[in-house]
Write a protein that holds these residues in place. Structure first.
Motif, short mmCIF file in Angstrom:
data_model
loop_
_atom_site.label_atom_id
_atom_site.label_comp_id
_atom_site.label_asym_id
_atom_site.label_seq_id
_atom_site.Cartn_x
_atom_site.Cartn_y
_atom_site.Cartn_z
N THR A 78 0.84 -1.21 0.00
CA THR A 78 0.00 0.00 0.00
C THR A 78 0.87 1.25 0.00
O THR A 78 0.56 2.23 -0.69
CB THR A 78 -0.97 -0.03 1.19
OG1 THR A 78 -1.83 -1.15 1.05
CG2 THR A 78 -1.82 1.24 1.25
N ALA A 81 1.87 1.87 -3.46
CA ALA A 81 0.79 2.48 -4.25
C ALA A 81 0.66 3.97 -3.98
O ALA A 81 0.27 4.74 -4.86
CB ALA A 81 -0.53 1.77 -3.96
N LEU A 82 1.00 4.37 -2.76
CA LEU A 82 0.80 5.77 -2.38
C LEU A 82 2.03 6.64 -2.62
O LEU A 82 1.93 7.87 -2.58
CB LEU A 82 0.36 5.85 -0.92
CG LEU A 82 -1.00 5.17 -0.62
CD1 LEU A 82 -1.35 5.32 0.85
CD2 LEU A 82 -2.11 5.78 -1.49
N ARG A 220 -5.82 12.93 -4.42
CA ARG A 220 -5.95 11.67 -3.68
C ARG A 220 -6.90 11.89 -2.52
O ARG A 220 -7.09 13.02 -2.06
CB ARG A 220 -4.59 11.22 -3.16
CG ARG A 220 -3.88 12.22 -2.25
CD ARG A 220 -2.41 11.87 -2.11
NE ARG A 220 -1.66 12.78 -1.26
CZ ARG A 220 -1.15 13.95 -1.64
NH1 ARG A 220 -1.35 14.42 -2.87
NH2 ARG A 220 -0.46 14.69 -0.80
N ALA A 221 -7.46 10.80 -2.04
CA ALA A 221 -8.36 10.87 -0.89
C ALA A 221 -7.58 11.40 0.32
O ALA A 221 -6.39 11.11 0.46
CB ALA A 221 -8.92 9.49 -0.59
N PRO A 222 -8.25 12.14 1.19
CA PRO A 222 -7.56 12.67 2.38
C PRO A 222 -6.86 11.58 3.20
O PRO A 222 -5.79 11.82 3.75
CB PRO A 222 -8.71 13.31 3.19
CG PRO A 222 -9.76 13.65 2.17
CD PRO A 222 -9.64 12.63 1.08
N ILE A 223 -7.44 10.39 3.26
CA ILE A 223 -6.83 9.32 4.07
C ILE A 223 -5.52 8.86 3.47
O ILE A 223 -4.69 8.25 4.16
CB ILE A 223 -7.83 8.14 4.21
CG1 ILE A 223 -7.39 7.16 5.31
CG2 ILE A 223 -8.01 7.38 2.89
CD1 ILE A 223 -7.49 7.67 6.70
N PHE A 224 -5.29 9.15 2.19
CA PHE A 224 -4.04 8.74 1.53
C PHE A 224 -2.97 9.82 1.55
O PHE A 224 -1.94 9.69 0.89
CB PHE A 224 -4.33 8.33 0.07
CG PHE A 224 -5.13 7.06 -0.06
CD1 PHE A 224 -5.08 6.08 0.92
CD2 PHE A 224 -5.92 6.83 -1.19
CE1 PHE A 224 -5.81 4.89 0.79
CE2 PHE A 224 -6.65 5.65 -1.34
CZ PHE A 224 -6.60 4.68 -0.33
N ASN A 237 -7.65 8.12 10.96
CA ASN A 237 -8.75 7.24 11.37
C ASN A 237 -8.19 6.22 12.36
O ASN A 237 -7.05 6.35 12.81
CB ASN A 237 -9.42 6.57 10.15
CG ASN A 237 -8.54 5.53 9.49
OD1 ASN A 237 -7.32 5.55 9.62
ND2 ASN A 237 -9.17 4.61 8.76
N THR A 238 -9.00 5.26 12.75
CA THR A 238 -8.57 4.30 13.76
C THR A 238 -7.38 3.49 13.24
O THR A 238 -7.51 2.79 12.24
CB THR A 238 -9.72 3.34 14.11
OG1 THR A 238 -10.89 4.09 14.36
CG2 THR A 238 -9.37 2.50 15.32
N PRO A 239 -6.25 3.59 13.89
CA PRO A 239 -5.08 2.80 13.44
C PRO A 239 -5.20 1.37 13.97
O PRO A 239 -6.02 1.09 14.84
CB PRO A 239 -3.92 3.53 14.11
CG PRO A 239 -4.49 4.04 15.39
CD PRO A 239 -5.95 4.38 15.09
#
Lengths: 361, 361
Positions: A78, A81-82, A220-224, A237-239
């Motif tokens: 992952t 990918a980022l 990109r999405a904020p989480i990425f 978010n929850t790790p």
């Protein structure tokens, strides 16, 4: 059976004291009235665990303050990918130096969002060596240069990763992080799935120079977004909080054992012992990697007659030596010798190999 | 302190028998000679665990064969980021029905890769209700319609999610999955972070109708491709295997307890008990959500005087009732009543609330 010497490439052997601590806190953690599996990642109890793990990792790896440490999930793949989404402009070149299966994977993950180029590859030689620096064709405009510090499947390791000039060097250290001292300042970013040398499966570490976090990257999405993740202490978010906790226990154990300098000595001795047994077997066992590029962490080897593989694995398990089967890409055997593998385990393996050769020779 | 009644919104209370099994296998799992934390995800031992967890989840939720079940990491937020990449064409509309904080988050994660539209929202009313179906403005060309089945922060739950016509309905069930029977066939996809009703933190479930996996979506890294992930049994790379194992233990526990029909009854009784205590307090405690949209899983409530909040939390902890502090967005209190919370825990909470009112009234 009781606990064996476990040569799994990952998820891999963990130090028994770490497992015992995780076991002891499974129903109640400190004064919380709950398991650490059951408490909020935003509460003071878990925040203390998370911050201590980061502080200890910074000590273990001598990570300077101008590098952020991000704890994430999704594995090294992952992160791969980022990388272009965070660090490359749309269509920008990114150079990949490929010394095995995982280097190819890294390139494939980046390809949809970057002009991912193979700057060098040792694939023509069956990934039995690293591609020498003089063969690298680096792009003048590359967003970064990517290398795989240790190839878990092919057993190929860079002993000294070359300089690359101005582009930041990004390295996948999944299977060799914390196995010896490391000059973090040589890299723009280092990342590693934890399930080999840093602890449990389910958590991944990204160490990144803060100036790279200022790059615009791509939509990109904020989480990425790694900059946002760094600013949020990896808690957008929850790790995977339990996994983070066990990583912290493992890092603490490594510090208590003497840190990376001590593990470098142990790992050198373990690898020397096993390669000597292979090389001294008169061809009964063989490792095909160029000597200077042999991995200290993952030792693939072959029996002279593959028809003996099943007996080798079965008798090894009887002797308390498990997970020696090689990756399906290569076949044969593979012994992974991460920090948690004691020298006695490698001694037991080479003793078994000699005995097996006598019996089945 | 000993184990408390833990009202945490997630990571949340787990069944004690599940924790005891996880504890018992922490050093040795079956005949492997290793912890389940230390064994390969591709070996027979872990594959059996992974497949049994899926089979049990399919039984628990009555998931038909034409739906794939994907076990992933990164939490619900990562699924939200990947929905448009997998299921929407570039620039295609995606409709979001927003009934709280998490519906807004879902939209924000999708926005960089879709024309994410607010089809309806109850934000003007402070998210104290769901937006009624007649107010939804659906796009004729939407890739999907997204709803949040239960809003963990605002305590707003759809009791009956409306039909949406031809576009597939995608629902975030993070905080209410498995709390009652669910007609999966009504949905194109359902997803949930496990750390509320399905087990441990660090693993997320996506249930998706297989025809949606045939959509082309948008350029994305191979690791972000749900079709490939489904074809690879969620093992394109190393999954969070230990978390998957504990999820399986939790699902098995729910089946053993009587399944979702039984939990629906228990959850209805628990919620009725707590809301009755709030409503019957003469205004000492209050919940502001419209009665028909009150969540059975997360009950936010406020004391008539916020100056009493600290005393309430401190005395509750003394009474063995922990993690009642409300989310920072709302303040006040919140009691999360997931499947693992026994009815005795809710009884203890309402008894405490009455006593607190008497003492501090």
């Amino acid at each position: 059976m009781s606990r064996a010497y476990n040569f799994s490439p990952g998820p891999a052997m963990l130090p028994e004291p770490v497992l015992r601590q995780a076991q002891a806190t499974m129903l109640e953690f400190g004064d919380t009235g709950a398991s650490i599996l059951e408490i909020s990642h935003r509460g003071a109890d878990f925040l203390a665990v998370a911050r201590q793990a980061e502080a200890d990792l910074r000590t273990l790896l001598s990570i300077p303050d101008d590098y952020a440490v991000i704890f994430t999930s999704g594995g090294a793949t992952t992160v791969q990918a980022l990388l272009p989404l965070n660090f490359a402009a749309p269509g920008q070149a990114a150079d990949y130096v490929v010394s095995g299966h995982w280097g190819k994977t890294a390139l494939k993950q980046a390809a949809p969002c970057a002009d991912a180029r193979t700057a060098a590859s040792s694939e023509d030689g069956g990934f039995r060596d690293v591609p020498p620096r003089e063969q690298w064709r680096l792009s003048p405009d590359a967003a970064y240069v990517h290398v795989t510090a240790n190839e878990t499947i092919h057993g190929v390791e860079w002993r000294d990763i070359p300089e690359v000039g101005n582009a930041p060097l990004i390295a996948d250290f999944s299977s060799s992080i914390a196995s010896e001292p490391l000059d973090v300042t040589k890299f723009g970013a280092i990342y590693a799935g934890a399930q080999k040398n840093l602890g449990p499966v389910g958590i991944t570490v990204l160490i990144v120079r803060r100036d790279l976090l200022e790059r615009e990257g791509q939509p990109r999405a904020p989480i990425f977004d790694y900059r946002a993740q760094a600013n949020a202490e990896s808690m957008l978010n929850t790790p995977p909080s339990w996994n983070w906790y066990v990583l912290g226990l493992t890092v603490k154990w490594m510090l208590d054992e003497g840190g990376v300098a001590e593990f470098a000595r142990r790992n050198a001795r373990k690898a020397a012992l096993l390669y000597a047994a292979i090389d001294g077997s008169g061809g009964y066992y063989r490792n095909e990697v160029a000597t200077a590029a042999r991995s200290r962490m993952n030792v693939p080897f072959f029996l002279h007659d593959p028809a003996l593989d099943a007996a080798f694995l079965s008798e090894a398990k009887q002797a308390g030596l498990v997970a020696l089967k090689g990756h399906r890409v290569l076949g044969g055997m593979r012994a992974s010798l991460y920090n948690a593998m004691p020298e006695a385990g490698v001694q037991a393996l080479v003793d078994f190999m000699r005995e097996f050769q006598k019996t089945h020779g």
